[in-house]
Design an enzyme around this catalytic site. Structure first.
Site, mmCIF file in Angstrom:
data_model
loop_
_atom_site.group_PDB
_atom_site.id
_atom_site.type_symbol
_atom_site.label_atom_id
_atom_site.label_comp_id
_atom_site.label_asym_id
_atom_site.label_seq_id
_atom_site.Cartn_x
_atom_site.Cartn_y
_atom_site.Cartn_z
ATOM 1 N N THR A 91 0.801 -1.225 0.000
ATOM 2 C CA THR A 91 0.000 0.000 0.000
ATOM 3 C C THR A 91 0.839 1.284 0.000
ATOM 4 O O THR A 91 0.569 2.200 -0.775
ATOM 5 C CB THR A 91 -0.931 -0.013 1.229
ATOM 6 O OG1 THR A 91 -1.764 -1.161 1.124
ATOM 7 C CG2 THR A 91 -1.785 1.236 1.296
ATOM 8 N N ASN A 112 5.467 -0.880 3.486
ATOM 9 C CA ASN A 112 4.646 -0.200 4.494
ATOM 10 C C ASN A 112 5.518 0.069 5.716
ATOM 11 O O ASN A 112 5.503 1.150 6.289
ATOM 12 C CB ASN A 112 3.452 -1.059 4.894
ATOM 13 C CG ASN A 112 2.404 -1.126 3.799
ATOM 14 O OD1 ASN A 112 2.294 -0.210 2.983
ATOM 15 N ND2 ASN A 112 1.645 -2.204 3.772
ATOM 16 N N ASP A 370 -3.620 0.451 -5.630
ATOM 17 C CA ASP A 370 -2.260 0.531 -5.079
ATOM 18 C C ASP A 370 -1.522 -0.802 -5.180
ATOM 19 O O ASP A 370 -0.328 -0.871 -4.910
ATOM 20 C CB ASP A 370 -2.297 1.027 -3.632
ATOM 21 C CG ASP A 370 -3.101 0.116 -2.732
ATOM 22 O OD1 ASP A 370 -3.955 -0.645 -3.239
ATOM 23 O OD2 ASP A 370 -2.873 0.153 -1.507
HETATM 24 ZN ZN LIG Z 1 -3.106 -1.507 -0.217
#
Ligand SMILES: [Zn+2]
Length: 563
Positions: A91, A112, A370
């Site tokens: 993401t 992330n 994403d």
């Molecule tokens: Zn995501």
């Protein structure tokens, strides 16, 4: 005859008296994406659907109306072979790459979370201890509000847009991001954004990177009972169960169950499930999270007067609930299909409001994702496909033991994180051991595991340029300062995850292939199956509207929109 025309063109060109006709034509032209009044669109809406695979557009199409996803096909343009060109497909990197027109190798958002050599611990992609939470008085003490785009090392298209369309005196474009997730709100909005809002404990919050206190309309929104009403509705199927032809049966062993729930089946009593599932934040894992985001977006358009004058604004929305639902239920669950049907309704509600409030033909919207997601490996394995779950622990143990035996110290590997080994550079220096030699040894040991496709070392990535395939994706996601020294690439279809629901992160098509949809003034109606990439979105917008490319841009405008 005047002397001016007696001179040959090259001399006139040198004297500044003549310019080639093609250049004149280009300069006389307004940007393709301007309105018929020769103005930029009043509002650009940047939509990210978290974890939306490209096949959802077709597999779920029967449940879509004309005003949401299909409106892009009827009025705008669709890139149907649109891909992430790097890994890991998570993401944070996804939103950062859409925004900056480049890949983690350049913008620095390599996950992330990732292991930081500097601090010796994990860092989060938008954490920032130098800023303070805003709007969190009395709720959720912790770090949920200490967030900013400070780790993003490139400008975003919205940053460039904002400067380009700022008037010398007077109004500036407003740029606002909103999402259930902090990283989904912050990274698309960029460094110079006026605001980004994300949800913690059922409240939209922000940080001092943007403001000292929440505007009145946000405080009012948080006090309203929008969220409570949605939770009280519970979650049942929007349509008759037999209409969900794009999904498996409601109850399969591939779906997760909420804490306190018995089965993954409709209807869900969300008030009963709240406790043990994040309290009011349970809304994030239901389609109502997307509804709440559109409620919030419409309130923002009113209160901030987005798109109300000739200075164009940007509203970046990231719909997170699709991701939470996908993680829990997988890519073939009725829950996931229902979430997309309801998101389609919400997109339609948003676009209808833009038509009435801002005006048809006065706004531009694009939609992408994403990252995608892998089909639940358990499901594919049961159908005979060559996939499985991956547990890295045996490989790690083998590598740690082999390295200790070979090089005489047990602390040569500092960390294993995001499929990457980080070597202990201080120890290597102290012992006079060559880092590349250790990396090659680690790679050879890890490569003996049958789930492993290939292991690449920092020396490989520094010394060669990979042109295509998974290796090229790994390279574009590898940052020379922040990423690991040895990168383990699994075979396609292998996943380190729970046995229910799904995830993402690989360099393979199921994670890289996502939709790209755009509509607005000057956008031709059509589709292309020519490959386009996520990093092409920002330069496409900049070409469409005539503002500069973001600072680290490595993508290019999509030819199909301009030829
Ligand atoms: Zn995501």
């Amino acid at each position: 005859m005047s002397t001016k025309f007696a001179l040959p063109p090259f001399l006139l060109l040198l004297l500044g008296l003549w310019t080639p006709p093609s250049l004149n034509a280009v300069l006389a032209q307004q940007p393709l994406g301007f309105t018929t009044e020769n103005q930029p669109p009043k509002l650009v809406v940047a939509i990210t659907v978290d974890q939306m695979r490209a096949d959802y557009l077709t597999r779920y199409a029967k449940g879509f109306g004309d005003g949401g996803f299909k409106r892009f096909f009827n009025e705008g343009f669709a890139g149907l072979d649109h891909h992430f060109s790097y890994a890991p497909t998570y993401t944070g990197p996804g939103h950062a790459s859409i925004a900056t027109g480049t890949t983690p190798a350049v913008h620095g958002i390599i996950g992330n979370n990732w292991f930081s050599r500097e601090t010796g611990s994990k860092v989060y992609c938008v954490e920032d201890t130098a800023v303070q939470p805003v709007g969190m008085a009395g709720i959720d003490p912790g770090t949920a509000g200490q967030m900013s785009p400070g780790k993003l090392h490139a400008s975003t298209w919205a940053d460039e847009f904002k400067l380009h369309f700022s008037q010398r005196e007077g109004a500036q474009p407003k740029v606002m991001g909103a999402s259930m997730k902090d990283r989904g709100a912050i990274l698309p909005a960029g460094h110079a954004a006026d605001a980004a809002y994300w949800v913690s404990s059922g409240q939209f919050i922000s940080s001092t990177h943007y403001m000292e206190s929440l505007p009145k309309w946000v405080r009012q929104f948080n006090k309203s009972n929008n969220l409570e009403k949605l939770l009280a509705e519970g979650w049942s199927l929007r349509d008759a169960p037999e209409s969900y032809a794009g999904s498996m049966a409601d109850n399969t062993p591939y779906e997760g169950v909420w804490r306190g729930g018995e089965r993954p089946t409709f209807p869900y009593d969300l008030l009963a499930l709240e406790e043990g599932n994040g309290g009011q934040d349970i809304i994030k894992g239901t389609p109502h999270g997307n509804t709440l985001l559109v409620d919030f977006a419409l309130a923002a358009i009113d209160a901030e007067e987005l798109g109300s004058d000739d200075v164009p604004d940007v509203l970046a929305l990231s719909f997170s609930s699709t991701d939470y639902v996908g993680h829990k239920f997988g890519a073939h669950a009725m829950e996931t299909e229902d979430t997309y049907r309801r998101l389609d309704d919400q997109l339609s509600r948003l676009f209808d409001r833009l038509d009435t409030q801002i005006g048809t033909g006065q706004w531009t919207a694009f939609l992408t994702a994403d990252h995608g997601a892998v089909t639940v490996p358990g499901l594919e394995k049961n159908r005979g496909l060559p996939v499985d779950y991956w547990n890295p622990e045996p490989m790690k143990a083998a590598v740690y033991a082999a390295v200790a035996a070979r090089f005489g110290r047990s602390d040569i590997i500092r960390e294993y994180d995001n499929d990457q080994f980080f070597l202990n550079r201080a120890v290597l220096r102290q012992e006079g051991i060559d880092a590349d030699e250790v990396a090659r040894f680690v790679a050879a040991t890890a490569a003996e595991f049958p789930e492993v496709q290939k292991v690449m070392t920092a020396a490989d990535l520094r010394g060669s340029t990979y042109l295509e395939g998974a290796e090229a994706n790994i390279q574009r996601g590898w940052h020379s300062l922040y990423s690991g020294d040895v990168i383990v690439m699994l075979k396609p279809g292998y996943l380190e995850y729970s046995r229910t629901g799904t995830s993402h992160g690989s360099p393979y098509a199921y994670d890289t292939h996502v939709p790209f949809l755009i509509m607005g003034p000057g956008v031709p109606q059509g589709v292309t199956y020519t490959r386009t990439e996520i990093r092409d979105i920002a330069p496409t917008l900049s070409a469409l509207l005539g503002f500069p490319r973001p600072s680290g841009c490595t993508g290019k405008p999509m030819p199909a929109l301009f030829d």
